[in-house]
Design a protein around this motif. Structure first.
Motif, PDB file in Angstrom:
ATOM      1  N   ALA A  16       0.824  -1.206   0.000  1.00  0.00           N
ATOM      2  CA  ALA A  16       0.000   0.000   0.000  1.00  0.00           C
ATOM      3  C   ALA A  16       0.860   1.259   0.000  1.00  0.00           C
ATOM      4  CB  ALA A  16      -0.932  -0.011   1.217  1.00  0.00           C
ATOM      5  N   LEU A  17       1.928   1.263   0.790  1.00  0.00           N
ATOM      6  CA  LEU A  17       2.820   2.423   0.817  1.00  0.00           C
ATOM      7  C   LEU A  17       3.481   2.646  -0.535  1.00  0.00           C
ATOM      8  CD1 LEU A  17       4.552   2.040   4.314  1.00  0.00           C
ATOM      9  CD2 LEU A  17       2.848   3.744   3.634  1.00  0.00           C
ATOM     10  N   SER A  18       3.880   1.569  -1.195  1.00  0.00           N
ATOM     11  CA  SER A  18       4.496   1.713  -2.511  1.00  0.00           C
ATOM     12  C   SER A  18       3.502   2.263  -3.519  1.00  0.00           C
ATOM     13  CB  SER A  18       5.054   0.369  -2.989  1.00  0.00           C
ATOM     14  OG  SER A  18       4.009  -0.533  -3.325  1.00  0.00           O
ATOM     15  N   ALA A  19       2.238   1.857  -3.401  1.00  0.00           N
ATOM     16  CA  ALA A  19       1.214   2.381  -4.305  1.00  0.00           C
ATOM     17  C   ALA A  19       1.027   3.879  -4.114  1.00  0.00           C
ATOM     18  CB  ALA A  19      -0.107   1.642  -4.066  1.00  0.00           C
ATOM     19  N   VAL A  20       1.018   4.320  -2.862  1.00  0.00           N
ATOM     20  CA  VAL A  20       0.864   5.750  -2.582  1.00  0.00           C
ATOM     21  C   VAL A  20       2.072   6.519  -3.105  1.00  0.00           C
ATOM     22  CG1 VAL A  20       0.722   7.475  -0.751  1.00  0.00           C
ATOM     23  CG2 VAL A  20      -0.625   5.363  -0.592  1.00  0.00           C
ATOM     24  N   LEU A  21       3.273   5.996  -2.862  1.00  0.00           N
ATOM     25  CA  LEU A  21       4.494   6.664  -3.313  1.00  0.00           C
ATOM     26  C   LEU A  21       4.499   6.844  -4.830  1.00  0.00           C
ATOM     27  CD1 LEU A  21       7.405   7.709  -2.841  1.00  0.00           C
ATOM     28  CD2 LEU A  21       8.166   5.329  -3.039  1.00  0.00           C
ATOM     29  N   ILE A  22       4.205   5.772  -5.557  1.00  0.00           N
ATOM     30  CA  ILE A  22       4.230   5.836  -7.025  1.00  0.00           C
ATOM     31  C   ILE A  22       3.128   6.742  -7.544  1.00  0.00           C
ATOM     32  CG2 ILE A  22       4.024   4.491  -9.141  1.00  0.00           C
ATOM     33  CD1 ILE A  22       6.637   4.121  -7.528  1.00  0.00           C
ATOM     34  N   ALA A  30       6.784  12.330 -12.698  1.00  0.00           N
ATOM     35  CA  ALA A  30       8.143  11.819 -12.539  1.00  0.00           C
ATOM     36  C   ALA A  30       8.429  10.774 -13.615  1.00  0.00           C
ATOM     37  CB  ALA A  30       8.312  11.198 -11.160  1.00  0.00           C
ATOM     38  N   ASP A  31       9.688  10.710 -14.078  1.00  0.00           N
ATOM     39  CA  ASP A  31      10.051   9.686 -15.052  1.00  0.00           C
ATOM     40  C   ASP A  31      10.373   8.383 -14.324  1.00  0.00           C
ATOM     41  OD1 ASP A  31      12.550  10.067 -13.927  1.00  0.00           O
ATOM     42  OD2 ASP A  31      13.281  11.306 -15.574  1.00  0.00           O
ATOM     43  N   LEU A  35      11.187   7.212 -10.287  1.00  0.00           N
ATOM     44  CA  LEU A  35      10.388   6.231  -9.553  1.00  0.00           C
ATOM     45  C   LEU A  35      11.287   5.179  -8.900  1.00  0.00           C
ATOM     46  CD1 LEU A  35       7.405   5.617 -12.026  1.00  0.00           C
ATOM     47  CD2 LEU A  35       7.504   7.186 -10.086  1.00  0.00           C
ATOM     48  N   TRP A  36      12.265   4.697  -9.647  1.00  0.00           N
ATOM     49  CA  TRP A  36      13.164   3.679  -9.107  1.00  0.00           C
ATOM     50  C   TRP A  36      14.025   4.249  -7.979  1.00  0.00           C
ATOM     51  CZ3 TRP A  36      13.480  -1.461  -9.582  1.00  0.00           C
ATOM     52  CH2 TRP A  36      12.764  -2.070 -10.624  1.00  0.00           C
ATOM     53  N   LEU A  37      14.566   5.451  -8.191  1.00  0.00           N
ATOM     54  CA  LEU A  37      15.413   6.048  -7.162  1.00  0.00           C
ATOM     55  C   LEU A  37      14.621   6.331  -5.889  1.00  0.00           C
ATOM     56  CD1 LEU A  37      17.514   8.493  -9.385  1.00  0.00           C
ATOM     57  CD2 LEU A  37      18.336   6.417  -8.231  1.00  0.00           C
TER      58      LEU A  37
END
Length: 258
Positions: A16-22, A30-31, A35-37
């Motif tokens: 869930a946190l990764s979904a919010v971050l992305i 963002a490119d 996203l990876w960084l």
């Protein structure tokens, strides 16, 4: 067990946190490198927290475990038809779940009627996964781990099929919720049933059993995305891979439920 349920809820919370971050980064255009960084930085920060929170192992836990004088007959008794079916079912589960877990967000992004819900799909998967171990442990207490495993595979197959055959946002999100609400539960139930069957056979090969189940699961996970990619290349859509995943999960349920 309550402590383990709390620990495994971290998988869903992390999703869930990764979904919010992305979603936040995508909203700011963002490119992919960013996203990876950003994901790597978030992982480093959380790793630092985990390093502090995870307790040190005691000297007793570091002692080498013994095999209890395991004899060759122990290994032969372990591989009963029921165990073989469970190992096969666990591999099919790995194959079936990983296809949709890998491509569910892409499916939403590339379907015109679903593009608006794409930021919420992975979030729903994570939020559904967080309490799933607790829920499926309650079900297993009533039905037994093997029947609960089979039931969870059928529920997940239904969720996978929903994402495959419907372009309705509501149905697609329900499918994502069923995926998130089952995959961690199935993982735990399969290992619990393997441990029970090993003990029932009167052997001391618990570690070997868990390793075999994990290897079968890993093979399914490795094969799933590759086969899905081949099917997508032939058909031009993710419908065929998703249907193949649902069929695999139904077969897994049948094998476990026998």
């Amino acid at each position: 067990m309550p402590c383990l349920q709390f620990i495994f809820s971290g998988v869903g919370i992390g999703i869930a946190l990764s979904a919010v971050l992305i979603a936040v980064l995508n909203h700011n255009t963002a490119d992919w490198q960013t996203l990876w960084l950003a994901s790597g930085l978030a992982t480093a920060i959380l790793l630092a927290g985990a390093t502090v929170l995870v307790p040190a192992r005691s000297s007793a836990s570091l002692a080498a475990p013994t095999d209890g004088g395991r004899s060759p007959e122990d290994g032969r008794r372990t591989w009963s038809p029921t165990v073989i079916r469970l190992v096969a079912a666990y591999g099919l589960f790995g194959f079936g779940y990983v296809i949709t877990a890998t491509f569910v967000s892409v499916m939403a992004r590339t379907t015109p009627s679903l593009t608006e819900i794409e930021p919420f799909v992975w979030l729903i998967v994570g939020l559904s996964a967080a309490p799933s171990i607790y829920v499926w442990n309650l079900i297993a207490a009533k039905l037994g781990a093997r029947r609960a495993f089979a039931l969870a595979c059928l529920v997940e197959a239904g969720g996978v099929a929903m994402t495959a055959v419907s372009t309705s946002p509501a149905i697609f999100l329900i499918g994502a919720a069923l995926l998130g609400g089952t995959f961690m539960g199935i993982t735990a139930l399969g290992l619990a049933e393997g441990r029970r069957l090993t003990a029932e056979a009167g052997t001391s090969a618990v570690r070997q059993m868990l390793a075999t189940l994990t290897a079968s699961f890993g093979l399914g996970q490795a094969a799933g995305p590759w086969i899905a990619g081949q099917l997508h290349g032939v058909t031009g859509s993710f419908q065929a891979p998703s249907i193949a995943a649902a069929i695999a999960l139904v077969i897994a349920a049948a094998l476990a439920g026998l």
